[in-house]
Design a protein around this motif. Structure first.
Motif, mmCIF file in Angstrom:
data_model
loop_
_atom_site.group_PDB
_atom_site.id
_atom_site.type_symbol
_atom_site.label_atom_id
_atom_site.label_comp_id
_atom_site.label_asym_id
_atom_site.label_seq_id
_atom_site.Cartn_x
_atom_site.Cartn_y
_atom_site.Cartn_z
ATOM 1 N N LYS A 13 42.076 37.987 41.046
ATOM 2 C CA LYS A 13 41.263 37.368 42.095
ATOM 3 C C LYS A 13 39.796 37.317 41.692
ATOM 4 N N PHE A 14 39.340 38.339 41.007
ATOM 5 C CA PHE A 14 37.933 38.403 40.617
ATOM 6 C C PHE A 14 37.590 37.389 39.529
ATOM 7 N N VAL A 15 38.499 37.157 38.595
ATOM 8 C CA VAL A 15 38.162 36.366 37.409
ATOM 9 C C VAL A 15 38.643 34.924 37.456
ATOM 10 N N THR A 16 39.555 34.586 38.344
ATOM 11 C CA THR A 16 40.162 33.258 38.330
ATOM 12 C C THR A 16 39.108 32.144 38.366
ATOM 13 N N GLY A 17 39.230 31.220 37.414
ATOM 14 C CA GLY A 17 38.340 30.073 37.347
ATOM 15 C C GLY A 17 37.034 30.328 36.620
ATOM 16 N N HIS A 18 36.896 31.494 35.979
ATOM 17 C CA HIS A 18 35.641 31.842 35.330
ATOM 18 C C HIS A 18 35.867 32.313 33.893
ATOM 19 N N LEU A 19 34.820 32.156 33.081
ATOM 20 C CA LEU A 19 34.784 32.845 31.800
ATOM 21 C C LEU A 19 34.589 34.330 32.074
ATOM 22 N N VAL A 20 35.164 35.173 31.211
ATOM 23 C CA VAL A 20 35.175 36.608 31.510
ATOM 24 C C VAL A 20 34.769 37.418 30.280
ATOM 25 N N LEU A 21 33.840 38.340 30.477
ATOM 26 C CA LEU A 21 33.518 39.322 29.453
ATOM 27 C C LEU A 21 33.937 40.689 29.971
ATOM 28 N N VAL A 22 34.853 41.324 29.264
ATOM 29 C CA VAL A 22 35.261 42.686 29.598
ATOM 30 C C VAL A 22 34.551 43.632 28.639
ATOM 31 N N ALA A 23 33.742 44.523 29.198
ATOM 32 C CA ALA A 23 33.014 45.507 28.394
ATOM 33 C C ALA A 23 33.691 46.858 28.590
ATOM 34 N N GLY A 24 34.338 47.344 27.543
ATOM 35 C CA GLY A 24 35.134 48.553 27.659
ATOM 36 C C GLY A 24 34.504 49.765 27.006
ATOM 37 N N ASN A 45 22.347 49.946 39.447
ATOM 38 C CA ASN A 45 20.926 49.602 39.410
ATOM 39 C C ASN A 45 20.603 48.586 38.316
ATOM 40 N N LEU A 46 21.391 48.593 37.243
ATOM 41 C CA LEU A 46 21.154 47.660 36.136
ATOM 42 C C LEU A 46 21.605 46.243 36.466
ATOM 43 N N PHE A 47 22.740 46.127 37.121
ATOM 44 C CA PHE A 47 23.343 44.813 37.363
ATOM 45 C C PHE A 47 23.102 44.392 38.813
ATOM 46 N N LYS A 48 22.470 43.242 38.994
ATOM 47 C CA LYS A 48 22.006 42.828 40.319
ATOM 48 C C LYS A 48 23.155 42.570 41.300
ATOM 49 N N SER A 49 24.160 41.845 40.841
ATOM 50 C CA SER A 49 25.239 41.413 41.734
ATOM 51 C C SER A 49 26.529 42.084 41.315
ATOM 52 N N ASN A 50 26.818 43.227 41.914
ATOM 53 C CA ASN A 50 27.963 44.009 41.463
ATOM 54 C C ASN A 50 28.777 44.548 42.624
ATOM 55 N N ILE A 51 29.976 44.972 42.303
ATOM 56 C CA ILE A 51 30.827 45.655 43.263
ATOM 57 C C ILE A 51 31.737 46.603 42.491
ATOM 58 N N ARG A 52 31.969 47.767 43.050
ATOM 59 C CA ARG A 52 32.895 48.704 42.407
ATOM 60 C C ARG A 52 34.339 48.247 42.633
ATOM 61 N N TYR A 53 35.169 48.545 41.657
ATOM 62 C CA TYR A 53 36.583 48.167 41.766
ATOM 63 C C TYR A 53 37.222 48.795 42.996
ATOM 64 N N SER A 54 36.924 50.053 43.283
ATOM 65 C CA SER A 54 37.543 50.734 44.422
ATOM 66 C C SER A 54 37.211 50.037 45.736
ATOM 67 N N LYS A 55 36.020 49.434 45.829
ATOM 68 C CA LYS A 55 35.647 48.695 47.033
ATOM 69 C C LYS A 55 36.284 47.307 47.022
ATOM 70 N N TRP A 56 36.256 46.670 45.855
ATOM 71 C CA TRP A 56 36.818 45.320 45.735
ATOM 72 C C TRP A 56 38.309 45.302 46.084
ATOM 73 N N THR A 99 39.008 45.653 49.851
ATOM 74 C CA THR A 99 38.395 44.687 50.749
ATOM 75 C C THR A 99 39.316 43.489 50.919
ATOM 76 N N GLU A 100 39.600 43.127 52.143
ATOM 77 C CA GLU A 100 40.470 41.981 52.389
ATOM 78 C C GLU A 100 39.806 40.706 51.850
ATOM 79 N N ASP A 109 32.469 37.922 50.067
ATOM 80 C CA ASP A 109 31.330 37.012 50.226
ATOM 81 C C ASP A 109 31.501 35.831 49.280
ATOM 82 N N LEU A 110 32.059 34.753 49.776
ATOM 83 C CA LEU A 110 32.342 33.596 48.929
ATOM 84 C C LEU A 110 31.076 32.811 48.595
ATOM 85 N N ALA A 111 30.055 32.915 49.438
ATOM 86 C CA ALA A 111 28.812 32.181 49.173
ATOM 87 C C ALA A 111 28.018 32.844 48.050
#
Length: 422
Positions: free
Chosen positions: A225-236, A275-286, A289-290, A295-297
């Motif tokens: 759900k998070f990545v669909t339709g987007h380019l994705v960088l996974v930093a491991g 604090n480093l990344f402006k627009s973020n969400i933790r996986y546990s919250k994501w 969350t229904e 926040d689609l906007a």
């Protein structure tokens, strides 16, 4: 190093950890995990007299390296019990409930009496020593008792004590192994220089492990759900140095999805990442969350993974994989977990001690960058998915595929020499 100096080192090391335990959580786990170890181990062993295989791992990475062998032994020799020991809390705490072993424990700090007592309790029929971390008294006890000990996925460089004038103790320890299975011919050549030729170049069992993980892939709906339709960088397996190299790129490209899976997931570090990344969400919250409440906007473009155990599957969703550890002294983390999915790999400039990283760059499947600017330029080019991207993706997948087979080499040796019996 003489035996006297070695024993002095062990004494000082233990005192230092006991002092560090007052303020360092990892040191506290190291110390508390070894309290009353003999009683705990005796209880875990029980009264069973069934044969036993003991695998020792320094930490989690070495466990994953040895895991294909454990799974083979479990399926082909079910009458053997399996004991896995760890030196590091980061390995033990994550795998203490591993269902593929009968007993999982900390390895007590080396010492003549301690090693004797441990081996008296365990009485192993076969020992698998994964990659490195050599302990004199344990190996001496095993050798004195003629218990077969196999070194798994060993890797040796000429700069190590084995090959120095002061390395007599290390040279003795390597001769305690019944057979050393090493990753490459350079390691075999180094050992030959000191007269140790009981060596088989098997390759690295990690290639078998990551291939098995990819073959057993299970989807992660919340990630999709998070990545669909987007380019994705996974930093491991990122460290603060890596996250600081990535933040500008993520903050200026809201259309790209970034998944940050830090090596350390303590609350303080997670807050630093937020604090480093402006627009973020933790996986546990994501994940809790229904979808209707997302926040689609103004959707977050950075997902912070705040758990352990998902990383190997996250790379399946990557357009590009960034592997942490290459901007600091902690060491580059596992690039193979990403490459197996046919994903181009990017990492920092410190990778010289990792032969797989050197080889993957040479074969065109990965790219080393020196700073944030180079990182952004490299990733921007790869995200265009042009010829360079396609070649890198194909090279990464082929790189892992053609290096599989180390586990089979080792198991053939075990069977041919009847180190285990049905």
């Amino acid at each position: 190093m003489s035996l006297l100096l070695y024993n002095l080192f062990l004494f000082i090391y233990q005192i230092a950890l006991q002092l560090a335990a007052f303020f360092n959580p990892k040191a506290r786990l190291w110390v508390s995990g070894r309290k009353n170890w003999a009683e705990s181990l005796k209880s875990a062993m029980g009264d069973k007299k069934t044969p036993l295989v003991w695998m020792h791992c320094a930490s989690l990475g070495e466990f994953e390296q040895g895991r294909p062998l454990l799974e083979f032994i479990r399926s082909h020799y079910p009458n053997y019990r399996i004991l896995v020991s760890f030196f590091s809390p980061s390995g033990y705490e994550i795998r203490k409930n591993y269902a593929g072993a009968d007993i999982v424990c900390y390895l007590p700090l080396d010492g003549a009496k301690t090693a004797k007592k441990f081996i008296d309790l365990v009485q192993p029929d076969l020992v698998l020593w994964v990659r490195y971390e050599f302990w004199y008294h344990y190996l001496s006890q095993l050798r004195a008792r003629n218990i077969p000990v196999l070194l798994i996925s060993g890797l040796f460089r000429g700069t190590e004590p084995f090959f120095r004038w002061y390395g007599k103790l290390h040279r003795y320890m390597i001769r305690c192994f019944t057979m050393a299975f090493v990753q490459n011919s350079d390691s075999a050549d180094q050992l030959a220089k000191i007269g140790y030729t009981t060596v088989i170049v098997s390759g690295d069992t990690r290639y078998d492990r990551v291939s098995a993980i990819a073959a057993q892939f299970e989807p992660l709906p919340a990630i999709e759900k998070f990545v669909t339709g987007h380019l994705v960088l996974v930093a491991g397996s990122t460290w603060p140095e890596d996250e600081e190299e990535l933040d500008h790129f993520a903050n200026t490209h809201p259309d790209i999805r970034f998944i940050i899976a830090p090596h350390e997931i303590g609350e303080a570090h997670l807050k630093e990442i937020e604090n480093l990344f402006k627009s973020n969400i933790r996986y546990s919250k994501w994940v809790n969350t229904e979808p209707a409440n997302h926040d689609l906007a103004n959707p977050p473009n950075v997902l912070i993974i705040d758990n352990i155990g998902m990383l190997s599957r996250l790379y399946h969703y990557a357009t590009i994989a960034y592997i942490g550890g290459g901007f600091g002294e902690d060491g580059l983390h596992n690039i193979l977990e990403a490459a197996v999915y046919g994903v181009p790999v990017v990492h920092g400039p410190v990778y010289g001690k990792f032969p797989e990283a050197i080889a993957l760059i040479e074969e065109g499947g990965s790219f080393a960058v020196d700073n944030a600017l180079m990182l952004e330029e490299e990733c921007t080019g790869l995200f265009k998915k042009g010829e360079t991207y396609q070649k890198a993706a194909a090279a990464a997948a082929a790189f892992v595929q053609k290096r599989k087979g180390a586990t089979a080499t080792i198991t053939r040796y075990i069977q041919a020499n009847r180190l285990l019996t049905i």
